[in-house]
Design a protein around this motif. Structure first.
Motif, mmCIF file in Angstrom:
data_model
loop_
_atom_site.group_PDB
_atom_site.id
_atom_site.type_symbol
_atom_site.label_atom_id
_atom_site.label_comp_id
_atom_site.label_asym_id
_atom_site.label_seq_id
_atom_site.Cartn_x
_atom_site.Cartn_y
_atom_site.Cartn_z
ATOM 1 N N GLN A 1 8.638 -8.738 0.413
ATOM 2 C CA GLN A 1 8.471 -9.962 -0.384
ATOM 3 C C GLN A 1 9.115 -9.791 -1.765
ATOM 4 O O GLN A 1 8.507 -10.048 -2.803
ATOM 5 N N ASP A 2 10.343 -9.324 -1.744
ATOM 6 C CA ASP A 2 11.171 -9.150 -2.944
ATOM 7 C C ASP A 2 10.617 -8.122 -3.925
ATOM 8 O O ASP A 2 10.996 -8.106 -5.100
ATOM 9 N N THR A 3 9.732 -7.266 -3.471
ATOM 10 C CA THR A 3 9.186 -6.200 -4.307
ATOM 11 C C THR A 3 9.605 -4.857 -3.731
ATOM 12 O O THR A 3 9.551 -4.650 -2.523
ATOM 13 N N VAL A 4 10.011 -3.942 -4.616
ATOM 14 C CA VAL A 4 10.535 -2.650 -4.192
ATOM 15 C C VAL A 4 9.403 -1.618 -4.142
ATOM 16 O O VAL A 4 8.629 -1.469 -5.101
ATOM 17 N N TYR A 5 9.333 -0.902 -3.031
ATOM 18 C CA TYR A 5 8.381 0.194 -2.840
ATOM 19 C C TYR A 5 9.182 1.467 -2.560
ATOM 20 O O TYR A 5 10.120 1.453 -1.762
ATOM 21 N N VAL A 6 8.779 2.557 -3.193
ATOM 22 C CA VAL A 6 9.444 3.841 -2.988
ATOM 23 C C VAL A 6 8.394 4.874 -2.610
ATOM 24 O O VAL A 6 7.310 4.925 -3.209
ATOM 25 N N PHE A 7 8.713 5.698 -1.621
ATOM 26 C CA PHE A 7 7.802 6.764 -1.197
ATOM 27 C C PHE A 7 8.357 8.102 -1.651
ATOM 28 O O PHE A 7 9.442 8.511 -1.235
ATOM 29 N N GLY A 8 7.620 8.760 -2.528
ATOM 30 C CA GLY A 8 7.953 10.102 -2.981
ATOM 31 C C GLY A 8 6.727 10.977 -2.882
ATOM 32 O O GLY A 8 5.682 10.567 -2.360
ATOM 33 N N ILE B 1 3.229 6.211 -2.685
ATOM 34 C CA ILE B 1 4.032 4.992 -2.614
ATOM 35 C C ILE B 1 3.937 4.295 -3.966
ATOM 36 O O ILE B 1 2.847 3.912 -4.402
ATOM 37 N N VAL B 2 5.071 4.119 -4.611
ATOM 38 C CA VAL B 2 5.126 3.507 -5.939
ATOM 39 C C VAL B 2 5.714 2.110 -5.811
ATOM 40 O O VAL B 2 6.772 1.922 -5.204
ATOM 41 N N ARG B 3 5.019 1.140 -6.397
ATOM 42 C CA ARG B 3 5.527 -0.229 -6.438
ATOM 43 C C ARG B 3 6.171 -0.446 -7.809
ATOM 44 O O ARG B 3 5.554 -0.183 -8.843
ATOM 45 N N LEU B 4 7.415 -0.911 -7.799
ATOM 46 C CA LEU B 4 8.201 -1.003 -9.022
ATOM 47 C C LEU B 4 8.132 -2.420 -9.583
ATOM 48 O O LEU B 4 8.433 -3.392 -8.884
#
Length: 922
Positions: free
Chosen positions: A412-419, A423-426
């Motif tokens: 939904q146009d939101t970036v999620y990154v897994f490190g 899981i970080v929502r930007l």
């Protein structure tokens, strides 16, 4: 021309230029927009991993050996390492919400996986980060904040770290705001909401560590444990400042005070903890907590410092000025339309104002075709201008500071990154295309400090939840946890080597499958079919692809994490080591613009590198599958990819580090369908009568009618704790079986092929080699690899074969011995290439990027092993190394070579020995 002499490794510079294929673009293909930056000819030199303008890096830190007076149970897998100014630094443990350590002097050494390889591109010799300089403050492995009363766990011995965050109802890490060059920490303690801006301040020659804290909704009193002093000799609270003394003469003191007027109280507990009590309050309270360690002679100066005004937090919730204003523009390179599928190259923004390395790990797309890519360095780049010609590709830095991320998703146009931090929502709060708030969407998964327990993969399920894959805690890391009973692994966390489902709100984790070594994922975006690969090694005999169901166990004993005795779930298919020795993720083609690949599952190989088309025979239970290679140009390892909704093509990312047949460092490719004919198989069945393959293009009937144009082999693997497996016949003896093709038939449409093969049964690995011609005259020399989990009768009439002579399956056959060419160095070189030995061993002296020792001058050299023993590398030693490679591990290397028992004949082995001998000095 570019001056490459400044590169630490010139071979990387050459490889890089080859990867990007921009000989004509290097001088003209990069521009900067919005605050144009002039970049000189040495601009490909890389800046430091730690950027001075960004307030922190995320990392693991081992602070168990700070010295006398400091707690020894102090290791953290997930921390923000903060740059505070005045050569002062601190690590904030986001799992336990504590300052694990604060020190002065130098910042942390860059020794973790992404850090050590940032400039030394093939360096895998990562270590655990330890604290340099002078330690000042530390706490042990317990909660930094508590409600109602002060509770700590250090009064009883801690055997192993928990490797999980505090329960969310007690405390939770919410995220970090980046405002200018400051970090504002955001977390909850009970019902209270805390914002904290760490800092430092000088008074005289001393440095105090400051914690500017804003507390809201403090419904019950809170306790902040700010420091632990183990060898205290005395303590006192005087003038609102708490002191703990060390040394027989009490000449060293650690003190805590509160700046300005505040109801908060500093105290000493159990003669070793410095604590701040925050009374319950309905109002927002704000104060600065100062902690200092130094000589007693400076007590008065610290007391004067604490009389100063408390600092106020800036207006950070609306976002701050963007740290990266420039846009880098690159020109890509289109491949000529020489085949059905080709790879276009999107030039990476290596010439950027920050001299930042760009090793692209994963990519995701917005609905309009704009992309977001994450790098192993911990950066996220926005990519625009992806069109047919790729001549104006725009790169904009969006985020930084992430911890070895390898996955990115857009929901939904939101970036999620897994490190490794979770899981970080930007969040870009002010619309300037730079992240202001790094929100902790989910950290409920366990995470140890073992380097190979990496955050391997993240995929989005159709219902909005996520699946993650966590690497197994393999032994070839920094070894911060005990070894397991099973060979090749460390204890790690209780979720290493597992696949987990993360709820839509990020607050719950459910273990779906266990028993994996190095899993990576794929998921069908609408059907929710979850797949995974694993990496050959200990307990994993060869490369598998799995279809995952809840409760599956995949056979790696150290990552079982269960008390029952579950059966091992068989894979969809095995892939031989020589074909794909290092598997990564999968992606589904769900659009309608990839021609024959529409609706297909695509598998990514890091080691080969390249892409595979996965065919699934769903008529059996369990299902079974097979793979064929999608031939194209892959200049760097292929790891992950995503379908672009705008053009419907598959975009492929990857970077080098762990050993690949490619020397390229990183690339971003577009696998493009040209409309030309494809000659790949697209459907298969395997059963008691033989093998059915359906092809994308019609075949020449005359050629397919000759069984001599086909070769069929089969073998099993053995799952043991040793690295990989040899090949074994169905009776358990070593070697491979060659099965005769007694008849071959082509369907009426010319696309479906039936091979009659006697004695078909369940087997782990089968290989079909075919030498065909398409109806349009194109020669097809290729292979297909598959697994038979269930051998059942094929319905030949339903498949379109009506006049098949099944009597051929039982006719008596005479076997003719095949003459084998004499052993030779030339044949040894062919084996060296065919068996993918070249991906791990250099035939020269190169060691960078190689898993195994180089072969030049190996013969008759003295080999020194990990246990200190030595041997001469004669014929006997080389033969032993091929057949039982785990018997002697050369010092400085890990056990990462499978046995070639049953894979290579005696003639093959003798040829390899002759080849190695030929590489030695005359």
């Amino acid at each position: 021309m570019f001056n490459l002499s400044k590169f630490r490794h010139k071979h990387w510079a050459v490889a890089l230029l080859g990867v990007l294929a921009i000989s004509s673009v290097l001088l003209t293909g990069y521009t900067y927009t919005h605050n144009t930056v002039s970049v000189g000819p040495d601009s490909l030199d890389l800046g430091p991993f730690v950027e001075p303008g960004f307030p922190y890096i995320t990392t693991s830190v081992d602070a168990r050996k700070l010295g006398p007076g400091f707690p020894t149970d102090n290791i953290a897998a997930r921390t923000l390492a903060l740059q505070l100014g005045d050569s002062a630094y601190a690590c904030f443990d986001t799992d336990l919400l504590r300052w694990s350590v604060a020190w002065t002097g130098k910042f942390l050494p860059m020794v973790m996986m992404a850090q050590v390889s940032y400039k030394d591109f093939f360096n895998k010799n990562n270590k655990m980060t330890t604290v340099p300089g002078v330690p000042r403050i530390a706490t042990g492995a317990y909660a930094g904040w508590t409600t109602g009363k002060s509770v700590r766990l250090t009064d009883r011995p801690v055997k192993e770290p928990r490797w999980k965050p505090l329960p969310a109802n007690l405390a939770r890490w919410n995220g970090v705001y980046v405002f200018e060059n400051k970090a504002i920490l955001d977390y909850s303690v009970g019902a209270a909401h805390i914002y904290e801006m760490p800092g430092s301040a000088k008074f005289g020659n001393e440095v105090a560590f400051t914690r500017n804290i804003q507390a809201e909704n403090v419904s019950q009193e809170l306790y902040l444990t700010a420091a632990e002093i183990v060898n205290a000799t005395a303590s006192e609270v005087k003038g609102g400042i708490a002191y703990i003394y060390q040394g027989p003469a009490k000449d060293t003191v650690t003190a805590i005070g509160i700046l300005g007027k505040s109801k908060w109280q500093a105290s000493v507990e159990v003669d070793k903890y410095l604590v701040v009590k925050l009374p319950a309050s309905s109002k927002r309270e704000e104060a600065t907590v100062a902690v200092w360690r130094g000589p007693v002679s400076q007590k008065r100066a610290f007391k004067k410092f604490c009389r100063g005004k408390s600092a106020s937090l800036p207006d950070f919730k609306k976002g701050g000025p963007g740290l990266w204003k420039e846009t880098v523009v690159t020109q890509g390179q289109l491949s000529p339309d020489t085949a059905a599928f080709v790879t276009d190259q999107l030039t990476l923004p290596l010439r950027n104002p920050w001299k930042r390395n760009v090793r692209v790990a994963d990519i995701a797309f917005f609905k309009d075709g704009k992309a977001a890519a994450v790098t192993f360095e911990g950066d996220v780049w926005m990519i625009d201008g992806i069109d047919r010609n790729l001549q104006n590709v725009k790169w904009k830095r969006f985020a930084s500071g992430l911890h070895e991320p390898m996955s990115i998703e857009i929901v939904q146009d939101t970036v999620y990154v897994f490190g490794r931090e979770g899981i970080v929502r930007l969040n870009d709060l002010n619309g300037d295309d730079v992240v202001d708030y790094y929100e902790n969407f989910s950290n409920v998964m366990a995470q140890s400090a073992e380097s190979r327990e990496w955050a391997a993969d993240l995929v989005t399920a159709p219902d909005g939840s996520f699946y993650i894959a966590k690497g197994g805690s393999q032994s070839n890391g920094p070894a911060v946890t005990p070894a397991t009973k099973g060979k090749g692994f460390r204890l790690g966390s209780n979720e290493n080597g597992a696949v987990l489902k993360i709820s839509k709100d990020g607050r719950q984790a459910e273990v779906i499958a266990t028993g994996l070594r190095g899993p990576y994922l794929g998921i069908h975006p609408t059907k929710g079919i979850l797949t995974a690969s694993d990496q050959q090694g200990n307990f994993v005999p060869s490369t598998p692809i799995f279809v995952i169901q809840k409760g599956d166990y995949f056979g790696v004993e150290p990552t079982l994490h269960r008390k029952d005795n579950p059966p091992v779930t068989p894979p969809l298919t095995w892939i031989p080591h020589s074909v794909d020795r290092s598997a990564i993720s999968q992606a589904w083609i769900t659009g309608n613009k990839m021609g024959p690949l529409n609706g297909n599952l695509i598998h990514f190989s890091f080691g080969r590198p390249g892409l595979f088309r996965v065919l699934i025979d769903s008529t059996t239970t369990p299902v079974q599958g097979g793979v064929s290679v999608i031939n194209a140009y892959y200049p760097a390892p292929t790891s992950k990819g995503a379908e672009n909704p705008a053009d419907g093509q598959l975009y492929v990312t990857g970077f080098n580090l762990w050993g690949s047949s490619s020397n390229g460092i990183s690339a971003l490719l577009r696998l493009r369908y040209t409309g030309k004919p494809s000659y790949l198989p697209n459907h298969f069945r395997a059963g008691k009568q033989g093998i059915i393959l359906n092809f994308d293009s019609p075949l020449d009937k005359t050629v397919t009618a000759d069984p001599k144009n086909f070769e069929v082999k089969r073998w099993n693997y053995k799952r043991t704790e040793e690295y990989g497996s040899g090949h074994f016949k169905l009776d358990g003896s070593t070697g491979e079986e060659t099965l005769p093709v007694v008849g071959s038939y082509l369907s009426e449409n010319g696309k479906k092929l039936l091979l009659l093969v006697p004695e078909m049964t369940e087997v782990m690995q089968m290989e079909v080699t075919y030498h065909l011609k398409a109806a349009d005259g194109k020669k097809i020399d290729d292979q297909f690899w598959f697994t038979i989990n269930k051998s059942q009768e094929l319905n030949l009439q339903k498949e379109g074969f009506n006049n098949v002579d099944l009597a051929l399956l039982t006719a008596k056959r005479s076997e003719q011995a095949v003459a084998e060419a004499p052993a030779s160095a030339e044949k040894g070189r062919e084996v060296f290439q065919k068996m993918a030995c070249a991906g791990c061993h250099s035939e020269g002296t190169r060691t960078k990027g190689m898993y195994g020792p180089p072969f030049q001058n190996l013969y008759k050299s003295e080999r020194v092993f990990e246990d200190g023993s030595k041997l001469t590398a004669d014929e006997s030693y080389i033969r032993e190394s091929i057949l039982t490679p785990s018997k002697h591990i050369v010092k400085g290397y890990n056990e990462e070579m499978p046995s070639f028992v049953g894979v290579l004949s005696d003639n093959d082995i003798e040829s390899v020995i002759l080849f190695i001998k030929s590489l030695s000095r005359k």
